[in-house]
Design a protein around this motif. Structure first.
Motif, PDB file in Angstrom:
ATOM      1  N   GLU A  62       0.828  -1.207   0.000  1.00 13.26           N
ATOM      2  CA  GLU A  62       0.000   0.000   0.000  1.00 13.26           C
ATOM      3  C   GLU A  62       0.862   1.256   0.000  1.00 13.26           C
ATOM      4  OE1 GLU A  62      -3.418   2.324   2.679  1.00 13.26           O
ATOM      5  OE2 GLU A  62      -2.396   0.549   3.474  1.00 13.26           O
ATOM      6  N   ILE A  63       0.511   2.191  -0.862  1.00 15.20           N
ATOM      7  CA  ILE A  63       1.115   3.524  -0.860  1.00 15.20           C
ATOM      8  C   ILE A  63       0.011   4.500  -0.489  1.00 15.20           C
ATOM      9  CG2 ILE A  63       2.230   5.308  -2.233  1.00 15.20           C
ATOM     10  CD1 ILE A  63       3.396   3.160  -4.002  1.00 15.20           C
ATOM     11  N   SER A  64       0.175   5.160   0.637  1.00 13.09           N
ATOM     12  CA  SER A  64      -0.836   6.108   1.107  1.00 13.09           C
ATOM     13  C   SER A  64      -0.458   7.521   0.677  1.00 13.09           C
ATOM     14  CB  SER A  64      -0.960   6.046   2.632  1.00 13.09           C
ATOM     15  OG  SER A  64      -1.449   4.791   3.044  1.00 13.09           O
ATOM     16  N   LEU A  65      -1.335   8.138  -0.072  1.00 11.21           N
ATOM     17  CA  LEU A  65      -1.137   9.528  -0.510  1.00 11.21           C
ATOM     18  C   LEU A  65      -2.208  10.373   0.167  1.00 11.21           C
ATOM     19  CD1 LEU A  65      -0.709   8.123  -3.987  1.00 11.21           C
ATOM     20  CD2 LEU A  65       0.995   9.715  -3.170  1.00 11.21           C
ATOM     21  N   ASN A  66      -1.819  11.056   1.216  1.00 11.06           N
ATOM     22  CA  ASN A  66      -2.771  11.794   2.043  1.00 11.06           C
ATOM     23  C   ASN A  66      -2.549  13.300   1.952  1.00 11.06           C
ATOM     24  OD1 ASN A  66      -3.885   9.348   3.005  1.00 11.06           O
ATOM     25  ND2 ASN A  66      -2.274   9.193   4.542  1.00 11.06           N
ATOM     26  N   ASP A  67      -3.598  14.025   2.325  1.00 11.11           N
ATOM     27  CA  ASP A  67      -3.552  15.495   2.388  1.00 11.11           C
ATOM     28  C   ASP A  67      -3.223  16.126   1.035  1.00 11.11           C
ATOM     29  OD1 ASP A  67      -4.005  15.295   5.171  1.00 11.11           O
ATOM     30  OD2 ASP A  67      -1.873  15.020   5.524  1.00 11.11           O
ATOM     31  N   LEU A  68      -3.710  15.512  -0.035  1.00 13.37           N
ATOM     32  CA  LEU A  68      -3.517  16.086  -1.369  1.00 13.37           C
ATOM     33  C   LEU A  68      -4.510  17.225  -1.586  1.00 13.37           C
ATOM     34  CD1 LEU A  68      -3.172  12.796  -3.475  1.00 13.37           C
ATOM     35  CD2 LEU A  68      -1.348  14.149  -2.427  1.00 13.37           C
ATOM     36  N   LYS A  69      -4.108  18.197  -2.366  1.00 20.10           N
ATOM     37  CA  LYS A  69      -4.985  19.344  -2.649  1.00 20.10           C
ATOM     38  C   LYS A  69      -4.991  19.641  -4.154  1.00 20.10           C
ATOM     39  CE  LYS A  69      -4.056  21.379   1.887  1.00 20.10           C
ATOM     40  NZ  LYS A  69      -5.329  20.981   2.477  1.00 20.10           N
ATOM     41  N   PRO A  70      -5.500  18.703  -4.952  1.00 21.05           N
ATOM     42  CA  PRO A  70      -5.525  18.907  -6.404  1.00 21.05           C
ATOM     43  C   PRO A  70      -6.595  19.908  -6.825  1.00 21.05           C
ATOM     44  CG  PRO A  70      -6.642  16.878  -5.850  1.00 21.05           C
ATOM     45  CD  PRO A  70      -6.068  17.405  -4.562  1.00 21.05           C
ATOM     46  N   LYS A  71      -6.409  20.468  -8.020  1.00 24.00           N
ATOM     47  CA  LYS A  71      -7.389  21.398  -8.570  1.00 24.00           C
ATOM     48  C   LYS A  71      -8.401  20.623  -9.412  1.00 24.00           C
ATOM     49  CE  LYS A  71      -6.084  25.385 -10.355  1.00 24.00           C
ATOM     50  NZ  LYS A  71      -5.562  26.386 -11.326  1.00 24.00           N
ATOM     51  N   ALA A  72      -9.685  20.910  -9.200  1.00 24.70           N
ATOM     52  CA  ALA A  72     -10.754  20.238  -9.943  1.00 24.70           C
ATOM     53  C   ALA A  72     -11.033  20.974 -11.249  1.00 24.70           C
ATOM     54  CB  ALA A  72     -12.013  20.148  -9.093  1.00 24.70           C
ATOM     55  N   ASP A  79      -9.983  20.617  -0.503  1.00 30.47           N
ATOM     56  CA  ASP A  79      -9.392  20.925   0.791  1.00 30.47           C
ATOM     57  C   ASP A  79      -8.545  19.755   1.292  1.00 30.47           C
ATOM     58  OD1 ASP A  79      -9.269  22.917   2.955  1.00 30.47           O
ATOM     59  OD2 ASP A  79     -10.184  21.321   4.160  1.00 30.47           O
ATOM     60  N   ASP A  80      -8.939  18.537   0.926  1.00 30.28           N
ATOM     61  CA  ASP A  80      -8.173  17.356   1.345  1.00 30.28           C
ATOM     62  C   ASP A  80      -8.615  16.153   0.515  1.00 30.28           C
ATOM     63  OD1 ASP A  80      -6.427  15.741   2.970  1.00 30.28           O
ATOM     64  OD2 ASP A  80      -8.205  14.984   3.981  1.00 30.28           O
ATOM     65  N   LEU A  81      -7.640  15.368   0.059  1.00 31.15           N
ATOM     66  CA  LEU A  81      -7.914  14.144  -0.695  1.00 31.15           C
ATOM     67  C   LEU A  81      -6.950  13.066  -0.226  1.00 31.15           C
ATOM     68  CD1 LEU A  81      -9.367  12.676  -3.090  1.00 31.15           C
ATOM     69  CD2 LEU A  81      -7.482  13.455  -4.537  1.00 31.15           C
ATOM     70  N   ASP A  82      -7.495  11.921   0.193  1.00 32.29           N
ATOM     71  CA  ASP A  82      -6.680  10.794   0.655  1.00 32.29           C
ATOM     72  C   ASP A  82      -6.916   9.594  -0.253  1.00 32.29           C
ATOM     73  OD1 ASP A  82      -5.881  12.357   2.803  1.00 32.29           O
ATOM     74  OD2 ASP A  82      -7.508  11.646   4.078  1.00 32.29           O
ATOM     75  N   VAL A 176      -6.990   0.845  -6.377  1.00 29.28           N
ATOM     76  CA  VAL A 176      -6.910   2.262  -6.024  1.00 29.28           C
ATOM     77  C   VAL A 176      -8.167   2.592  -5.239  1.00 29.28           C
ATOM     78  CG1 VAL A 176      -6.919   4.642  -6.855  1.00 29.28           C
ATOM     79  CG2 VAL A 176      -5.498   2.927  -8.005  1.00 29.28           C
ATOM     80  N   ILE A 177      -7.998   3.161  -4.053  1.00 29.71           N
ATOM     81  CA  ILE A 177      -9.147   3.473  -3.195  1.00 29.71           C
ATOM     82  C   ILE A 177      -9.070   4.931  -2.747  1.00 29.71           C
ATOM     83  CG2 ILE A 177     -10.337   2.961  -1.032  1.00 29.71           C
ATOM     84  CD1 ILE A 177      -9.287   0.119  -1.224  1.00 29.71           C
ATOM     85  N   ILE A 178     -10.122   5.685  -3.047  1.00 26.23           N
ATOM     86  CA  ILE A 178     -10.239   7.052  -2.541  1.00 26.23           C
ATOM     87  C   ILE A 178     -10.845   6.956  -1.141  1.00 26.23           C
ATOM     88  CG2 ILE A 178     -11.336   9.300  -2.854  1.00 26.23           C
ATOM     89  CD1 ILE A 178     -11.274   8.824  -5.840  1.00 26.23           C
ATOM     90  N   THR A 183     -14.066  18.992   0.068  1.00 26.63           N
ATOM     91  CA  THR A 183     -14.004  20.183  -0.767  1.00 26.63           C
ATOM     92  C   THR A 183     -13.810  21.414   0.098  1.00 26.63           C
ATOM     93  OG1 THR A 183     -16.421  20.288  -0.711  1.00 26.63           O
ATOM     94  CG2 THR A 183     -15.414  19.202  -2.599  1.00 26.63           C
ATOM     95  N   ASP A 184     -13.587  22.547  -0.540  1.00 26.51           N
ATOM     96  CA  ASP A 184     -13.388  23.804   0.184  1.00 26.51           C
ATOM     97  C   ASP A 184     -14.631  24.127   1.023  1.00 26.51           C
ATOM     98  OD1 ASP A 184     -13.734  26.999   0.168  1.00 26.51           O
ATOM     99  OD2 ASP A 184     -11.602  26.470   0.145  1.00 26.51           O
ATOM    100  N   LYS A 185     -14.426  24.527   2.263  1.00 28.77           N
ATOM    101  CA  LYS A 185     -15.547  24.766   3.186  1.00 28.77           C
ATOM    102  C   LYS A 185     -16.481  25.865   2.675  1.00 28.77           C
ATOM    103  CE  LYS A 185     -13.971  21.770   6.112  1.00 28.77           C
ATOM    104  NZ  LYS A 185     -14.621  20.454   6.228  1.00 28.77           N
ATOM    105  N   SER A 186     -15.920  26.906   2.103  1.00 30.15           N
ATOM    106  CA  SER A 186     -16.757  28.000   1.612  1.00 30.15           C
ATOM    107  C   SER A 186     -17.612  27.552   0.433  1.00 30.15           C
ATOM    108  CB  SER A 186     -15.883  29.187   1.189  1.00 30.15           C
ATOM    109  OG  SER A 186     -14.984  28.811   0.151  1.00 30.15           O
ATOM    110  N   VAL A 187     -17.055  26.650  -0.402  1.00 30.93           N
ATOM    111  CA  VAL A 187     -17.805  26.126  -1.549  1.00 30.93           C
ATOM    112  C   VAL A 187     -18.950  25.244  -1.063  1.00 30.93           C
ATOM    113  CG1 VAL A 187     -17.690  24.700  -3.616  1.00 30.93           C
ATOM    114  CG2 VAL A 187     -15.824  26.248  -3.071  1.00 30.93           C
ATOM    115  N   GLU A 188     -18.666  24.397  -0.080  1.00 28.24           N
ATOM    116  CA  GLU A 188     -19.705  23.527   0.474  1.00 28.24           C
ATOM    117  C   GLU A 188     -20.832  24.353   1.077  1.00 28.24           C
ATOM    118  OE1 GLU A 188     -18.006  20.837   3.254  1.00 28.24           O
ATOM    119  OE2 GLU A 188     -17.086  19.567   1.722  1.00 28.24           O
TER     120      GLU A 188
END
Length: 262
Positions: A62-72, A79-82, A176-178, A183-188
């Motif tokens: 397993e490779i854990s990729l945490n706290d990613l902040k990609p652009k949609a 805000d966070d993608l694991d 691969v598991i998301i 998402t951004d708090k203001s957007v939500e």
């Protein structure tokens, strides 16, 4: 004296063999005088003469990729993608990969156990990160929750394709598991306000339509069209229809239903 020297030499040779236990699901990579051999050592207790054995894992890793902040796609950053990426290494290509990516392995050290090596770990991690950012950019930030399965499959396929470009069949992406999306708090909050406003508008429209119907009903009653009058009008309509053509009807007076059977 000669016997003692011979026994000492034999003992030294035995000790230099370096007995090592290799776990099931792993293989041993032999390095002799700084050179990695093509042969591999199978699981079990292994001996080598003046050589080092590196235990390489072939198990799903397993490779854990945490706290990613990609652009949609809508140009909003998450805000966070694991994401967890799972892969394993080809047994036949393990010696070559151990040499080629000698500075990109992951080493696990446990007291009382042989060190474990995960070849190409850093390589897969870097390529996976790039592919994740690429695939997230194809979806709007507020729809990623709903598209998880689609995105997972897309990441898996694209990642496998990228790895095969330089090392065909060397690495296999198994899953691969998301694990989490934020998402951004203001957007939500803006989205919640929009949904609430739409529901309020829908409720207001329904109440307005209901009031309109009630007003029309009251207007009809106020003009004197009572139930008795309406019933008489209904019967007059039936009489008129019966005089037009050769039609046969069944009339349910209780429910005021008309069925044309001919």
């Amino acid at each position: 004296m000669k016997k003692i020297m011979m026994m000492t030499t034999m003992l030294g040779a035995i000790l230099s063999c370096g007995p090592q236990s290799i776990e099931t699901g792993n293989v041993g990579i032999v390095k002799l005088f700084g050179q990695v051999k093509e042969e591999i050592k199978e699981p079990g207790l292994r001996f080598t003469w003046w050589a080092d054995i590196y235990e390489v894992s072939l198990k799903e890793t397993e490779i854990s990729l945490n706290d990613l902040k990609p652009k949609a796609k809508d140009n909003l950053f998450l805000d966070d993608l694991d994401v967890s990426v799972y892969y394993n290494t080809s047994k036949d290509q393990a010696p070559k990969l151990f040499t080629k990516y000698s500075n990109q392995y992951k080493k696990i050290e446990k007291k009382g156990e042989t060190d474990k090596y995960f070849v190409g770990y850093t390589l897969v991690e870097q390529v996976a990160r790039s592919v994740i950012f690429d695939k997230i950019s194809e979806h709007d930030s507020l729809t990623i929750h709903q598209q998880r399965n689609v995105i997972e499959v897309a990441i898996k396929n694209q990642l496998q394709e990228e790895l095969d470009k330089n090392d065909q069949g060397a690495f296999k992406i198994t899953r691969v598991i998301i694990k989490g999306v934020a998402t951004d708090k203001s957007v939500e909050e803006a989205f919640r306000r929009r949904v609430t406003a739409e529901k309020d508008l829908e409720t207001a429209n329904l109440q307005q339509e209901k009031a309109k119907i009630e007003a029309e009903t009251n207007n009809i009653k106020s003009t004197g069209l009572t139930d008795k009058v309406l019933q008489e009008k209904y019967l007059e309509t039936l009489k008129y229809i019966s005089q037009k053509g050769n039609n046969t009807f069944i009339v349910d007076l209780d429910n005021q239903k008309l069925l044309n059977i001919k």
